[in-house]
Design a protein around this motif. Structure first.
Motif, PDB file in Angstrom:
ATOM      1  N   ARG A  94       0.829  -1.210   0.000  1.00 46.15           N
ATOM      2  CA  ARG A  94       0.000   0.000   0.000  1.00 46.15           C
ATOM      3  C   ARG A  94       0.864   1.262   0.000  1.00 46.15           C
ATOM      4  N   ASP A  95       1.854   1.315   0.892  1.00 49.50           N
ATOM      5  CA  ASP A  95       2.627   2.546   1.067  1.00 49.50           C
ATOM      6  C   ASP A  95       3.684   2.740  -0.017  1.00 49.50           C
ATOM      7  N   TYR A  96       4.336   1.673  -0.424  1.00 48.49           N
ATOM      8  CA  TYR A  96       5.438   1.784  -1.380  1.00 48.49           C
ATOM      9  C   TYR A  96       5.020   1.486  -2.820  1.00 48.49           C
ATOM     10  N   GLY A  97       3.964   0.701  -2.985  1.00 50.66           N
ATOM     11  CA  GLY A  97       3.511   0.368  -4.330  1.00 50.66           C
ATOM     12  C   GLY A  97       2.231   1.082  -4.714  1.00 50.66           C
ATOM     13  N   SER A 142      13.677  12.013  -9.897  1.00 52.97           N
ATOM     14  CA  SER A 142      12.922  10.917  -9.299  1.00 52.97           C
ATOM     15  C   SER A 142      12.080  10.240 -10.366  1.00 52.97           C
ATOM     16  N   TYR A 143      11.642   9.013 -10.054  1.00 48.92           N
ATOM     17  CA  TYR A 143      10.973   8.193 -11.070  1.00 48.92           C
ATOM     18  C   TYR A 143       9.628   7.630 -10.619  1.00 48.92           C
ATOM     19  N   HIS A 144       9.208   7.956  -9.413  1.00 49.63           N
ATOM     20  CA  HIS A 144       7.839   7.638  -9.024  1.00 49.63           C
ATOM     21  C   HIS A 144       7.379   8.667  -8.004  1.00 49.63           C
ATOM     22  N   SER A 145       6.076   8.681  -7.766  1.00 43.91           N
ATOM     23  CA  SER A 145       5.461   9.763  -6.995  1.00 43.91           C
ATOM     24  C   SER A 145       5.960   9.832  -5.570  1.00 43.91           C
ATOM     25  N   SER A 150       9.205   8.369 -16.944  1.00 40.64           N
ATOM     26  CA  SER A 150       8.669   8.654 -15.614  1.00 40.64           C
ATOM     27  C   SER A 150       9.506   9.664 -14.834  1.00 40.64           C
ATOM     28  N   ALA A 151      10.554  10.218 -15.450  1.00 38.21           N
ATOM     29  CA  ALA A 151      11.457  11.119 -14.729  1.00 38.21           C
ATOM     30  C   ALA A 151      10.780  12.438 -14.370  1.00 38.21           C
TER      31      ALA A 151
END
Length: 321
Positions: free
Chosen positions: A160-163, A249-252, A308-309
């Protein structure tokens, strides 16, 4: 850190913009820059070539990255210090190098191309490989250990938190059920389990349903967000007046942490209602980007992995007395 120059021809992500943003801070007599996520050394090589007086401190937790970059940057051997460590140890690395201040800091987060492309590293759901996912191949914790030993509650939290997986409880429950039959040791089996746990209607959109689970496990195994939470403030603290930081960074989750850290340093914290802001509460940094900058269409055509950068940057404008 999606840089496979030298292993496939792609240039480092948003290289020209990185050089443009860091450049004004690196024109002094003996500037120092820390590359907190060295990877294959593409950004570092370009910085060393562009600024002949520059000394570069490169940090990476992947032994392959250190070995590769040592060879790649050998023409600049007298101007580099490469350290096998987590970026979370940035403050200690600088202290051991005798550098109390630096002029620039670069964070190129995420996974490097060799980690993605070498099946045996176990990062990708597109290959059948041992369930590993360690950036530092010398550490004990692996994705296999997480999947087979963490409780349902722990797995749910990670997913939930990381994915940002909205079906985290379903995925965790099926993992628990399946590992009771036989240990889950391969990326293919895990990806199949995740696919089965996700409702069919959801599986038809949004790409491979295992993507979020694999991201979550990778972040947990490598303590990526914990490292960033320690490293970015340490880098900001170390910047000299006029020093600059650039973060890719590459994800939110990474981008959100970066935004929060930079916003906190660029805000005036004087009590409201005062006619003038108090010097002790004035911001120490200013933002160099408006929001998060994205790669150009030209770059995306050349390097799809840059899609995604997100880039953010700031400059130190005040130092504490």
């Amino acid at each position: 850190m999606h840089d496979n120059a030298g292993t496939g021809g792609h240039v480092p992500v948003m290289l020209e913009r990185v050089l443009e943003l860091l450049g004004p801070a690196l024109t002094g007599e003996s500037p120092v820059v820390v590359d907190a996520n060295l990877g294959l050394g593409g950004h570092s090589e370009a910085l060393l070539a562009a600024f002949p007086a520059l000394h570069l401190i490169g940090i990476d937790r992947d032994p392959f990255a250190i070995d590769h970059s040592t060879r790649r940057l050998s023409p600049y051997a007298d101007r580099i210090t490469l350290v096998h460590a987590s970026s979370g140890d940035l403050a200690e690395v600088l202290a051991r190098a005798g550098r109390t201040t630096v002029n620039g800091a670069l964070f190129d987060l995420g996974v490097s191309s060799p980690q993605l492309d070498e099946a045996e590293r176990g990062f990708a759901y597109s290959y059948d490989a041992p369930l590993d996912m360690r950036m530092d191949t010398e550490q004990e914790l692996t994705a296999e250990k997480v999947v087979n030993t963490y409780s349902a509650a722990e797995l749910t939290r990670i997913l939930r938190d990381y994915g940002e997986e909205r079906f985290a409880p379903r995925v965790a429950a099926l993992i628990i059920k399946e590992r009771a039959k036989e240990a889950i040791t391969s990326t293919k089996r895990l990806a199949d389990i995740v696919r089965e746990a996700i409702p069919a209607a959801t599986r038809r959109t949004g790409g491979n349903p295992a993507k979020r689970t694999f991201q979550a496990l990778r972040i947990e195994v490598n303590a990526e967000l914990t490292a960033l939470e320690a490293a970015l403030p340490a880098a900001l603290d170390a910047l000299a007046l006029g020093g600059r930081v650039v973060v890719l960074s590459y994800h939110s989750l990474e981008d959100r942490l970066t935004k929060q850290a930079l916003t906190a340093r660029t805000r005036d914290t004087s009590p409201p209602g005062l006619p003038v802001s108090l010097p002790a509460h004035q911001p120490r940094f200013r933002l160099l980007t408006r929001g998060a900058e994205l790669p150009s269409e030209e770059e995306l055509a050349r390097n799809p992995r840059a899609a995604s950068a997100r880039l953010r940057a700031a400059e130190r404008i005040r130092v504490d007395d």
